[in-house]
Design a protein around this motif. Structure first.
Motif, PDB file in Angstrom:
ATOM      1  N   LYS A  96       1.034  16.297   8.912  1.00 55.84           N
ATOM      2  CA  LYS A  96       1.485  16.658  10.251  1.00 55.84           C
ATOM      3  C   LYS A  96       0.272  16.944  11.137  1.00 55.84           C
ATOM      4  N   ASP A  97       0.392  16.587  12.429  1.00 60.59           N
ATOM      5  CA  ASP A  97      -0.594  17.059  13.380  1.00 60.59           C
ATOM      6  C   ASP A  97      -0.071  18.339  14.026  1.00 60.59           C
ATOM      7  N   SER A  98      -0.832  18.916  14.929  1.00 59.24           N
ATOM      8  CA  SER A  98      -0.451  20.205  15.514  1.00 59.24           C
ATOM      9  C   SER A  98       0.826  20.128  16.330  1.00 59.24           C
ATOM     10  N   ALA A  99       1.191  18.907  16.753  1.00 63.13           N
ATOM     11  CA  ALA A  99       2.426  18.732  17.517  1.00 63.13           C
ATOM     12  C   ALA A  99       3.621  18.465  16.611  1.00 63.13           C
ATOM     13  N   GLY A 100       3.388  18.414  15.298  1.00 58.48           N
ATOM     14  CA  GLY A 100       4.486  18.177  14.364  1.00 58.48           C
ATOM     15  C   GLY A 100       4.755  16.719  14.064  1.00 58.48           C
ATOM     16  N   ASN A 101       3.875  15.827  14.506  1.00 55.64           N
ATOM     17  CA  ASN A 101       4.060  14.397  14.258  1.00 55.64           C
ATOM     18  C   ASN A 101       3.417  14.009  12.931  1.00 55.64           C
ATOM     19  N   ASP A 102       4.015  13.032  12.258  1.00 51.59           N
ATOM     20  CA  ASP A 102       3.431  12.510  11.031  1.00 51.59           C
ATOM     21  C   ASP A 102       2.303  11.547  11.391  1.00 51.59           C
ATOM     22  N   VAL A 103       1.125  11.793  10.849  1.00 51.59           N
ATOM     23  CA  VAL A 103      -0.020  10.922  11.076  1.00 51.59           C
ATOM     24  C   VAL A 103      -0.599  10.522   9.732  1.00 51.59           C
ATOM     25  N   MET A 104      -1.199   9.328   9.701  1.00 47.56           N
ATOM     26  CA  MET A 104      -1.737   8.816   8.455  1.00 47.56           C
ATOM     27  C   MET A 104      -2.891   9.686   7.967  1.00 47.56           C
ATOM     28  N   LEU A 105      -2.815  10.068   6.703  1.00 50.61           N
ATOM     29  CA  LEU A 105      -3.889  10.816   6.070  1.00 50.61           C
ATOM     30  C   LEU A 105      -4.803   9.862   5.297  1.00 50.61           C
ATOM     31  N   ALA A 106      -4.199   8.974   4.525  1.00 49.57           N
ATOM     32  CA  ALA A 106      -4.958   8.000   3.742  1.00 49.57           C
ATOM     33  C   ALA A 106      -3.978   6.968   3.204  1.00 49.57           C
ATOM     34  N   GLN A 107      -4.521   5.872   2.693  1.00 51.23           N
ATOM     35  CA  GLN A 107      -3.695   4.858   2.053  1.00 51.23           C
ATOM     36  C   GLN A 107      -4.458   4.260   0.887  1.00 51.23           C
ATOM     37  N   PHE A 108      -3.711   3.660  -0.020  1.00 58.08           N
ATOM     38  CA  PHE A 108      -4.273   3.116  -1.252  1.00 58.08           C
ATOM     39  C   PHE A 108      -3.605   1.779  -1.539  1.00 58.08           C
ATOM     40  N   TYR A 109      -4.411   0.805  -1.921  1.00 59.67           N
ATOM     41  CA  TYR A 109      -3.799  -0.489  -2.209  1.00 59.67           C
ATOM     42  C   TYR A 109      -4.710  -1.359  -3.067  1.00 59.67           C
ATOM     43  N   ASP A 110      -4.079  -2.272  -3.820  1.00 61.50           N
ATOM     44  CA  ASP A 110      -4.762  -3.398  -4.435  1.00 61.50           C
ATOM     45  C   ASP A 110      -4.647  -4.609  -3.525  1.00 61.50           C
ATOM     46  N   GLN A 111      -3.519  -4.695  -2.836  1.00 61.01           N
ATOM     47  CA  GLN A 111      -3.275  -5.798  -1.918  1.00 61.01           C
ATOM     48  C   GLN A 111      -3.003  -5.233  -0.527  1.00 61.01           C
TER      49      GLN A 111
ATOM     50  N   GLN B 295     -11.683   9.157   1.428  1.00 60.48           N
ATOM     51  CA  GLN B 295     -12.753   9.351   2.399  1.00 60.48           C
ATOM     52  C   GLN B 295     -12.247   9.172   3.819  1.00 60.48           C
ATOM     53  N   GLU B 296     -11.058   8.557   3.964  1.00 58.77           N
ATOM     54  CA  GLU B 296     -10.471   8.376   5.293  1.00 58.77           C
ATOM     55  C   GLU B 296      -9.692   9.613   5.746  1.00 58.77           C
ATOM     56  N   ALA B 297      -9.453  10.536   4.848  1.00 58.82           N
ATOM     57  CA  ALA B 297      -8.714  11.757   5.192  1.00 58.82           C
ATOM     58  C   ALA B 297      -9.677  12.802   5.733  1.00 58.82           C
ATOM     59  N   VAL B 298     -10.293  12.503   6.849  1.00 58.01           N
ATOM     60  CA  VAL B 298     -11.376  13.324   7.379  1.00 58.01           C
ATOM     61  C   VAL B 298     -10.898  14.770   7.585  1.00 58.01           C
ATOM     62  N   GLY B 299     -11.645  15.686   7.005  1.00 60.31           N
ATOM     63  CA  GLY B 299     -11.302  17.099   7.118  1.00 60.31           C
ATOM     64  C   GLY B 299     -10.326  17.578   6.058  1.00 60.31           C
ATOM     65  N   ALA B 300      -9.768  16.641   5.300  1.00 59.00           N
ATOM     66  CA  ALA B 300      -8.828  17.024   4.235  1.00 59.00           C
ATOM     67  C   ALA B 300      -9.027  16.125   3.015  1.00 59.00           C
ATOM     68  N   GLU B 301     -10.267  15.702   2.794  1.00 63.51           N
ATOM     69  CA  GLU B 301     -10.535  14.755   1.714  1.00 63.51           C
ATOM     70  C   GLU B 301     -10.180  15.327   0.339  1.00 63.51           C
ATOM     71  N   PHE B 302     -10.531  16.583   0.119  1.00 61.84           N
ATOM     72  CA  PHE B 302     -10.277  17.165  -1.201  1.00 61.84           C
ATOM     73  C   PHE B 302      -8.784  17.414  -1.401  1.00 61.84           C
TER      74      PHE B 302
ATOM     75  N   PRO C 253       0.829  -1.209   0.000  1.00 67.30           N
ATOM     76  CA  PRO C 253       0.000   0.000   0.000  1.00 67.30           C
ATOM     77  C   PRO C 253       0.862   1.258   0.000  1.00 67.30           C
ATOM     78  N   THR C 254       0.356   2.279  -0.672  1.00 71.22           N
ATOM     79  CA  THR C 254       0.960   3.606  -0.574  1.00 71.22           C
ATOM     80  C   THR C 254       0.289   4.342   0.575  1.00 71.22           C
ATOM     81  N   GLU C 255       1.105   4.935   1.418  1.00 72.71           N
ATOM     82  CA  GLU C 255       0.603   5.632   2.599  1.00 72.71           C
ATOM     83  C   GLU C 255       0.862   7.125   2.463  1.00 72.71           C
ATOM     84  N   MET C 256      -0.154   7.894   2.791  1.00 75.55           N
ATOM     85  CA  MET C 256      -0.089   9.350   2.700  1.00 75.55           C
ATOM     86  C   MET C 256      -0.157   9.920   4.119  1.00 75.55           C
ATOM     87  N   TYR C 257       0.761  10.852   4.430  1.00 72.60           N
ATOM     88  CA  TYR C 257       0.854  11.385   5.780  1.00 72.60           C
ATOM     89  C   TYR C 257       0.659  12.901   5.789  1.00 72.60           C
TER      90      TYR C 257
END
Length: 871
Positions: A72-87, A324-331, A66-70
């Motif tokens: 930053k949160d307000s504390a500067g940590n990388d958090v998952m935004l969304a992911q995409f996969y066939d497998q 649709q999993e990127a709540v608040g930043a879907e677009f 899967p490709t993972e998209m990250y």
């Protein structure tokens, strides 16, 4: 660690790797293969030759991950935004798997794994004999051979891309078990397997198999299987859970336990292997696996009894994917996804990029700022998602000056991938069509920034005064051609008016921009062609929303290219492009293409980040002078969007036919663009924003409730400096030739002066011999004056008489002569002088002879005498 006891089959398999592959072929062909192949016309010798000529080295491509998209949160940590996969795959290391899982898979699939050399000859021979004699489809493959099959299938699918027919062909080719092709495949797998064992350790092969194996649906690899079916890591699998998963590899889509309604449909229509029947098929398969584990001494009788008696109780974890999993930043997520699908940095062509997105295991770190995004979401919420009178849309986007990093991207309507849910949309109002957007929105007067830039690039001053009054404008289009434009506030079709029917004025470009004066910008277009303004917009990265250059006509549009009204913002553009253009003005002329990715890594951790694309598009002088001019807007049409936090900002407002309203602007750090409008206005829906109010705001002004909050949040976080001072050459006052209008009628004189860019004041009529209404006075007079100077003209009243001279020496006679000439108020005035004549003598008149005066003007005949009292 599983046991390492060698068996007879293992010795033979290991021996094959030493003696030679042709010996293996000979054994197989002599024992079983030759009779079967002979029936199909193959000779044993050709089979041996075929085996020896088969490729021996198998390239193991990277796992489909899967490709993972990250973000930053307000504390500067990388958090998952969304992911995409066939497998759905979660790769694990050897130590991240419970040893009981290895025991379960080996006992059920290849108990001799650690003792054979890649091929379990006893099992393979049995399978081949059974297949040849009964037509059955027994596997008989070692774990290594199964690994080979999975690798070959995945390698094939990787090249197949998104073509489903090719993907199916990959499966058919790598799993066929019958006939000649089946034997050929089995022999090829054996050859690969034996060579594979020479290159990799047993543990590496076993782990590779468990990471690649299919476990039903889109679940691949033991890490994902453990999470999918039992919500645990592979290291924490129980005996029963391990046996359940191990049993799946023989028929993954049959034995999967994430379909409570059933995974298999019988001919009768009945669904089996369901929650209702306790997942009976999988339960039976688990029973088999546990029995093999017991027989092999991997578990005790007590462990067997406990595990075998337990029901199958799935604890399914849905590994969701998509934006649709990127709540608040879907677009924004969809915008990033569109970049991954179109940027050559992520693949050589569309198929390669699509494959990399869903299979490439990339890690994408995005630019979105959590604080600005949240503020923007709150601000845009003032615009309802839906109304019953128009397709109401609204969007906001922020871009970092000097980098192009997209910091926020929001809109009023919620996201859905298909838009089938009422009140939602998949269309991103901020971006171009190729990035998931629409065909854009008419920019209104925010587009005037390009006329301003064009004017400055021609070396013209923003303090030059030209005639911005309403009237007919001879606008330059292209190649020296002109077109008459009626800027007359008439409201007629194709006639252009000013806001609130302002009659316009002769003034500076600075003031035209401050007041967003349409007639003023059309007057500018009399000196700078429309097409050159559109070219400037193109140089600043702006196109029609569908990507068509602004100097051309999109296929969907009926408007002519380079029409005069284009300078007033009739072209539909993408807000993110406008944000980048305004950021370039704020950034000393450096245009940075919008970018949503800070860092991108491939599956191996290699940096594949597309480099920033920044280019100096404006000279620093032009950029600074444009910024200086746009600062003035904040005390003009932009006054409603002022922030008051002390951070310098500039802006430009825009309304297009009351169907679209914009506010574009920037500090030296961040540019913000807000759009509100009828999303279908381009297609003819013509509801007007000024006819409706929402949340206390007229829709045509609701931008002022959004932009200050978004830009204010950027100011609070990023700050901002003073803009550079404007260029002296581009702000100098321009002297213009003032023509003489003496002798013209008032209308003719007014037209002449206004046409030359001057203001006109008509003074009171003055006495003149010329016919009434003829201009006889002009102040200032003809010559070099400041452009736009107000000229006072005064017409003749037609009542003037020229005071005659030659009145003789007799004062009384002179008085009589003047009265006879029509002057009604004539008097005399004597000046006594010792040297004067003995008799009185006329010396002149007041006013003097030759003066044009009214008949009722008092006139004094002046004379001199030694004794004024003497007649």
């Amino acid at each position: 660690m599983p046991h390492l006891k060698r068996t007879a089959a293992g010795v033979l398999g290991g021996f094959a790797g030493v003696v030679g592959l042709s010996v293996v072929a000979g054994v197989l062909i002599t024992a079983t293969v030759t009779p079967a192949i002979a029936l199909s016309g193959y000779a044993a010798t050709s089979a041996v030759d075929s085996f020896n000529n088969m490729p021996g080295a198998l390239d193991i491509d990277p796992l489909m991950l899967p490709t993972e998209m990250y973000r930053k949160d307000s504390a500067g940590n990388d958090v998952m935004l969304a992911q995409f996969y066939d497998q759905n795959r979660i790769p694990v290391t050897f130590d991240q798997v419970n040893p009981i899982m290895y025991d379960a898979i080996l006992s059920s699939e290849d108990k001799n794994f650690y003792t054979h050399g890649g091929v379990d000859l006893v099992g393979t021979l049995g399978a081949l004999v059974g297949n040849a004699s009964s037509g059955s489809n027994r596997g008989g493959s070692s774990i290594t051979q199964q690994y080979v099959k999975n690798v070959r299938q995945q390698n094939c699918e990787r090249t197949a891309g998104s073509d489903l027919d090719k993907v199916k062909a990959c499966y058919d080719t790598t799993t066929v078990s019958k006939g000649t092709e089946g034997y050929q495949r089995k022999l090829q797998e054996m050859r690969y397997a034996i060579q594979l064992e020479k290159k990799y350790t047993k543990d590496e092969i076993l782990l590779g198999y468990l990471n690649i194996a299919h476990f039903g649906g889109t679940t691949y690899g033991i890490g994902a299987a453990a999470q999918r079916y039992f919500s645990v890591d592979a290291a924490n699998l129980s005996i029963a859970q391990a046996a359940t998963i191990a049993g799946m590899v023989q028929a993954p889509n049959t034995y999967r336990i994430d379909k409570p309604e059933g995974s298999v449909q019988l001919k009768s229509g009945e669904m089996v292997n369901s929650a209702a029947d306790g997942y009976k098929l999988t339960l039976d398969r688990r029973h088999y696996v546990l029995g093999r584990m017991l027989d092999d001494g991997k578990i005790t009788q007590a462990e067997y009894d406990e595990a075998d008696a337990s029901p199958i109780t799935p604890a399914v974890t849905e590994r969701k994917q998509g934006c649709q999993e990127a709540v608040g930043a879907e677009f924004f997520c969809e915008y990033v996804r569109s970049v991954l699908l179109t940027d050559p940095a992520f693949g050589k062509d569309d198929d390669a990029r699509a494959s990399n997105l869903r299979r490439g295991g990339m890690k994408i770190y995005t630019t979105i700022d959590p604080d600005l995004q949240q503020t923007a979401l709150n601000a845009i919420s003032i615009v309802p998602a839906t109304v019953n009178y128009m397709d109401l849309g609204s969007s906001g986007v922020q871009v970092e000056v000097g980098t192009g990093r997209v910091l926020s991207m929001v809109q009023n309507r919620p996201y859905s991938a298909t838009g089938e849910v009422p009140g939602t949309t998949p269309v991103n109002y901020n971006v171009r069509e190729k990035n998931g957007g629409s065909i854009g929105h008419p920019a209104g007067s925010t587009y005037k920034v390009f006329s301003l830039l064009n004017w400055l690039q021609q070396g013209k001053s923003v303090n030059q005064v030209i005639n911005g009054r309403v009237g007919v404008k001879n606008v330059q289009t292209c190649d020296g051609a002109t077109q008459k434009v009626f800027a007359d506030n008439s409201g007629k079709p194709n006639h252009i008016g000013n806001f609130e029917n302002n009659s316009g004025y002769s003034g500076t470009i600075y003031n035209f921009t401050r007041d967003s004066l349409n007639s003023g910008f059309l007057a500018m277009a009399e000196q700078i062609p429309v097409c050159s303004t559109n070219e400037v917009a193109g140089q600043m990265g702006v196109t029609w929303g569908d990507g068509t250059p602004l100097t051309q006509v999109p296929s969907w549009s009926t408007s002519p290219a380079n029409a005069p009204y284009n300078v007033l913002g009739s072209s539909a553009v993408a807000p993110v492009d406008m944000a980048a253009a305004y950021a370039a003005v704020a950034g000393n002329g450096m245009l940075c293409a919008p970018r949503a990715i800070d860092k991108a890594l491939d599956a191996d951790g290699n940096d594949i980040t597309p480099p920033p694309s920044c280019e100096q598009k404006l000279s620093p002088d032009v950029a600074a002078t444009a910024a200086y001019t746009l600062v003035g807007v904040m005390s003009g049409t932009g006054v409603g969007a002022r922030i008051g936090d002390g951070v310098p900002v500039f802006g430009k407002t825009g309304i297009h036919q009351y169907e679209q309203t914009w506010m574009d602007g920037a500090s030296t750090k961040v540019a913000t663009v807000v759009w509100v409008g009828n999303a279908n206005a381009v297609n003819g829906v013509n509801a007007k924003l000024n006819d409706h109010r929402e949340n206390g705001w007229q829709l045509s002004r609701i931008r002022n409730a959004i932009w200050p909050k978004m830009q204010g949040a950027a100011n609070a976080k990023f700050g901002g400096d003073n803009f550079p001072p404007p260029s002296k050459d581009l702000t100098k006052q321009i002297l213009t030739d003032l023509p003489s209008v003496i002798g013209m009628s008032i209308d003719q004189a007014t037209t002449t002066l206004q046409g030359a860019g001057f203001g006109v004041t008509v003074g009171d009529p003055v006495d003149g011999v010329e016919s009434a209404g003829t201009v006889i006075q002009q102040d200032p007079g003809a010559g070099k004056v400041a452009g736009g100077t107000t000229v006072t003209i005064r017409p003749s009243n037609g009542q003037g008489i020229t005071l005659p001279g030659g009145l003789g020496s007799d004062p009384d006679a002179a008085v009589q002569q003047l009265r006879q000439a029509g002057f009604g108020q004539v008097d005399k005035q004597c000046t006594a002088s010792d040297t004067g004549p003995d008799r009185a003598a006329v010396t002149g008149t007041n006013p003097p002879a030759g003066t044009v005066v009214n008949a009722n003007t008092p006139i004094t005949v002046q004379y001199q005498a030694k004794n004024c009292g003497r007649p």
